[in-house]
Write a protein that holds these residues in place. Structure first.
Motif, short mmCIF file in Angstrom:
data_model
loop_
_atom_site.label_atom_id
_atom_site.label_comp_id
_atom_site.label_asym_id
_atom_site.label_seq_id
_atom_site.Cartn_x
_atom_site.Cartn_y
_atom_site.Cartn_z
N ARG A 528 0.83 -1.20 0.00
CA ARG A 528 0.00 0.00 0.00
C ARG A 528 0.87 1.25 0.00
N GLY A 529 1.95 1.24 0.81
CA GLY A 529 2.85 2.39 0.83
C GLY A 529 3.57 2.60 -0.49
N SER A 530 3.86 1.51 -1.18
CA SER A 530 4.52 1.63 -2.48
C SER A 530 3.61 2.32 -3.48
N PHE A 531 2.33 2.00 -3.47
CA PHE A 531 1.39 2.67 -4.37
C PHE A 531 1.21 4.13 -3.97
N ALA A 532 1.23 4.39 -2.66
CA ALA A 532 1.06 5.77 -2.20
C ALA A 532 2.22 6.65 -2.66
N GLY A 533 3.41 6.07 -2.74
CA GLY A 533 4.56 6.87 -3.14
C GLY A 533 4.84 6.87 -4.63
N ALA A 534 4.04 6.14 -5.41
CA ALA A 534 4.26 6.05 -6.85
C ALA A 534 3.49 7.14 -7.58
N ASP A 535 3.96 7.46 -8.78
CA ASP A 535 3.30 8.45 -9.62
C ASP A 535 2.19 7.75 -10.40
N PRO A 536 0.91 8.04 -10.12
CA PRO A 536 -0.17 7.33 -10.81
C PRO A 536 -0.24 7.64 -12.31
N LYS A 537 0.45 8.70 -12.76
CA LYS A 537 0.42 9.06 -14.17
C LYS A 537 1.44 8.28 -15.00
N LEU A 538 2.28 7.47 -14.33
CA LEU A 538 3.25 6.67 -15.05
C LEU A 538 2.55 5.69 -15.98
N PRO A 539 3.18 5.32 -17.09
CA PRO A 539 2.62 4.22 -17.89
C PRO A 539 2.45 2.98 -17.03
N LEU A 540 1.39 2.25 -17.31
CA LEU A 540 1.01 1.16 -16.43
C LEU A 540 2.10 0.09 -16.33
N ASP A 541 2.82 -0.18 -17.42
CA ASP A 541 3.86 -1.20 -17.35
C ASP A 541 5.02 -0.75 -16.47
N GLU A 542 5.39 0.55 -16.52
CA GLU A 542 6.45 1.06 -15.65
C GLU A 542 6.02 1.04 -14.19
N LEU A 543 4.77 1.43 -13.94
CA LEU A 543 4.28 1.46 -12.56
C LEU A 543 4.23 0.05 -11.98
N SER A 544 3.75 -0.91 -12.76
CA SER A 544 3.63 -2.28 -12.25
C SER A 544 5.00 -2.85 -11.94
N ARG A 545 5.98 -2.62 -12.81
CA ARG A 545 7.31 -3.16 -12.57
C ARG A 545 7.98 -2.49 -11.38
#
Length: 699
Positions: A528-545
């Motif tokens: 959950r903390g990793s998602f909170a600190g991630a940029d939601p506008k990133l391409p989905l493949d970059e965000l997932s990796r």
């Protein structure tokens, strides 16, 4: 520590001929001596032994080197040239005059080791230690590179100053190496290297690089037969390599004076080669060293061959697993999705984790994530059966709870089928037993409707998904938990929730958040903390990796899967719906509404078929259902026409006979549309049809 004391009535006896021993009093007077001591020292009984006098403790004290070795230098002893090593032990005091006592000392004497003897003893120690370490450490890993690194670490620095391991390129990927005929045919890649801190090997071929071919020669020929090549003089090796002089530093480290090369030879095949060099260690490699390296290399060759076989099987299982999973990236009207799967580390390998994205009628989509107990081919095969079952059940358009109930029955059936087969094998006298097809599994099934923005989910022993709102903190959805698949007899509750446009859902297996000895709750909070600190506008493949690599434990013992879905909501202008009373006179009104909306959407070419389909479905709904009828059109890449009524009667497609007056309606609908079907809802049923929309511009 208390010294041993002599309790006899008189002077201690030292007459054992095989032991060099002398008994002295505190003034160095020889009281007794052995025959061996007489040949080493000219110290007759009754006289003072001058060579040993200096090592005795002072009179009246216990201080001194009692019980410890002491070197007596000198080259003029009667029977020995060179230093002696003496050990002094205090014996019991003997009474003299009643009150006082005289202390006696036992001196054990041995010639000191020469430099050659010490070097040979040290070499024997190194060889023995290497042999024992190789027996304990080599072959414990099923990774070729890790095994090679273990081997060079064992050889350096006690046995060699530099060690390298080169592996055939086919072996590194799990394939069997070809039969090399000459050394010029051998293709190896530097896999591991270790060196003592005192030496420099900057010009030597680096790990990961391919070795240049070596010309076939008499010196290299024994390698092709699995025999070691001992080179006491490196200059001979440099001349025999037959390579460009500029390339010699790639093979031979500067300053090395001797070398041994030993092929990793198993089943008549050369899997690689281990080479050791000495530059700081003074003694050159000898025949005993070559024999020891041959023994160590034979153990390593078996380990490399086992690791190669495992690599090949692991690669096959991973390929099978990935072929059974859907494409990693999908895009539909309902969601953009990306999935990530990674096998377990630590030798556990591929397991039964999977994810799936299943398109459903009316532009809806189903998200599936599951985990089968176990690892290896059995778990992969069981996963394939479950994934196929989920796809089949999803095609029936069941709600998530009902689908998991059917899937639970299937898992029970799989296990009973396997147990029955094992029981039959036992009765037939066969001893083979295979693992059960499915011992248990977890699964989460969710359906998202882009028209309403609603999602319905049910879980069978699986962690809940993470919801990432477009402008809020990520939260775990409160999906009502159910038992794992294979328990049986317990219903699965469906949880429904609304989703705002632009939100993301993250489905995962426990291998992503659970580590050996760790708490799964901590792992989920880390996710959950990793998602909170991630940029939601990133391409989905970059965000997932980024999330996958950042959350998964370093030493994960289970495979892991992550499925990310960025949800879309269909704009209102792409949906039209009407409510009609149960009056057959309103069928004409339904046709008018459909034709008018298609004209507004500039889909007049679909007007005739859609008007006929809507007329037939609305007529049947009014005729056979007691209640209002819903009519809905959805426009996207396909045109969806839906008719809903409160009846739970399943429509059946049949071929009408020539004498029948009716029964041709659904047959016509099926012939005129691409797909059609029926799904049951909490208030009745919905019959739907799909027609493709031709987006090709005219002309």
């Amino acid at each position: 520590m208390r010294e041993p004391e002599h309790r006899g009535p008189g002077p201690a006896s030292a007459s054992v001929s095989g032991t060099a021993a002398v008994v002295l009093d505190c003034d160095g007077l020889v009281i007794a001596r052995s025959e061996r001591a007489a040949t080493l020292l000219e110290c007759p009984p009754g006289e003072t032994c001058v060579p040993l006098l200096g090592i005795l403790p002072r009179a009246g004290t216990d201080a001194g080197p009692v019980g410890y070795p002491m070197t007596v230098a000198g080259d003029d002893h009667a029977g020995h040239k060179g230093p002696l090593v003496c050990t002094v032990v205090r014996l019991a005091a003997h009474a003299q005059g009643g009150a006082g006592g005289v202390t006696q000392w036992l001196v054990l004497i041995a010639p000191a080791e020469t430099a050659e003897e010490a070097a040979e003893r040290d070499a024997r120690r190194r060889r023995t230690g290497l042999s024992q370490a190789a027996a304990a450490g080599i072959g414990t890993s099923l990774d070729v590179i890790e095994l090679a690194e273990t081997l060079v670490d064992l050889l350096v620095p006690d046995f060699a100053d530099l060690a390298t391991v080169d592996i055939a390129e086919n072996v590194l990927v799990g394939d069997e190496p070809p039969h090399f005929r000459t050394s010029g045919d051998v293709r190896l890649r530097r896999t591991a290297a270790a060196q003592s801190p005192e030496i420099s090997a900057e010009e030597l071929l680096a790990v990961g690089e391919a070795l240049p071919p070596v010309t076939d020669s008499t010196l290299m020929r024994p390698l092709m037969e699995g025999l070691p090549v001992l080179v006491p003089d490196v200059a001979v090796l440099q001349a025999a390599l037959g390579v460009d002089p500029k390339a010699v530093p790639l093979f031979v480290p500067s300053g090395a004076h001797s070398s041994v090369a030993m092929p990793l030879y198993a089943r008549g095949l050369i899997l690689g080669c281990v080479t050791v060099w000495r530059s700081q260690l003074p003694s050159a490699f000898g025949e005993e060293d070559a024999a020891l390296l041959k023994d160590v290399a034979s153990r390593a060759a078996l380990g490399v061959d086992n690791a190669r076989r495992y690599t090949k099987e692991h690669r096959s299982v991973v390929t099978l697993q990935r072929s059974l999973l859907p494409r990693s990236a999908l895009d539909s009207a309902a969601a953009e999705t990306v999935g990530v799967y990674q096998p377990a580390g630590g030798g556990s390998g591929v397991g039964g984790d999977w994810f799936d994205v299943i398109p459903l009628p009316s532009l809806r989509v189903a998200f599936v994530v599951g985990d089968v107990v176990g690892h290896g081919l059995e778990a992969t095969a069981a996963m394939a059966r479950l994934r196929t079952a989920v796809q089949t059940l999803a095609d029936l358009d069941l709600d998530p709870g009902e689908l998991l109930t059917h899937l639970d029955d299937l898992v029970l059936g799989f296990s009973e089928e396997q147990m029955s087969g094992e029981s039959h094998a036992e009765h037939a006298g066969r001893s083979e037993r295979s693992e059960p097809a499915v011992l248990g599994a977890t699964c989460l099934y969710a359906v998202y409707d882009p028209v309403t923005g609603q999602c319905a989910a049910a879980a069978a022993g699986h962690p809940p998904p993470v919801l990432l709102p477009p402008d809020g903190e990520p939260v775990f959805l409160r999906v009502t938990p159910g038992p794992p698949l294979g328990v049986g007899g317990v219903p699965f509750e469906v949880t429904e929730f609304g989703v705002r446009p632009g939100s993301m859902l993250a489905f995962f297996t426990d291998g992503l958040v659970e580590s050996r000895g760790g708490d799964i709750e901590e792992g989920m909070e880390r996710l959950r903390g990793s998602f909170a600190g991630a940029d939601p506008k990133l391409p989905l493949d970059e965000l997932s990796r980024a999330v996958f690599d950042g959350v998964r434990p370093q030493e994960s013992v289970d495979d892991a899967a992550l499925l990310l879905a960025r949800l879309h909501t269909l704009p209102p202008d792409q949906v039209a719906e009407w409510q009609l009373d149960a009056d057959l006179s309103l069928v004409a009104r339904a046709r008018e509404l459909v034709v008018g909306k298609l004209s507004e959407w500039q889909l007049d070419e679909l007007g005739f078929v859609t008007e006929l389909v809507a007329s037939e479905l609305v007529t049947n709904a009014i005729r056979y259902a007691a209640g209002p009828v819903g009519l809905r059109l959805i426009r996207d890449r396909v045109l969806v026409c839906e008719v809903s009524d409160p009846s739970s009667t399943q429509p059946r497609l049949r071929r009408a006979r020539e004498t029948d007056e009716g029964g041709r309606g659904l047959f016509l609908v099926a012939q005129l549309t691409d797909r059609w079907g029926c799904r049951f809802t909490g208030t009745g049923k919905t019959i739907w049809t799909e027609q493709p929309i031709d987006r090709t511009p005219p002309g």
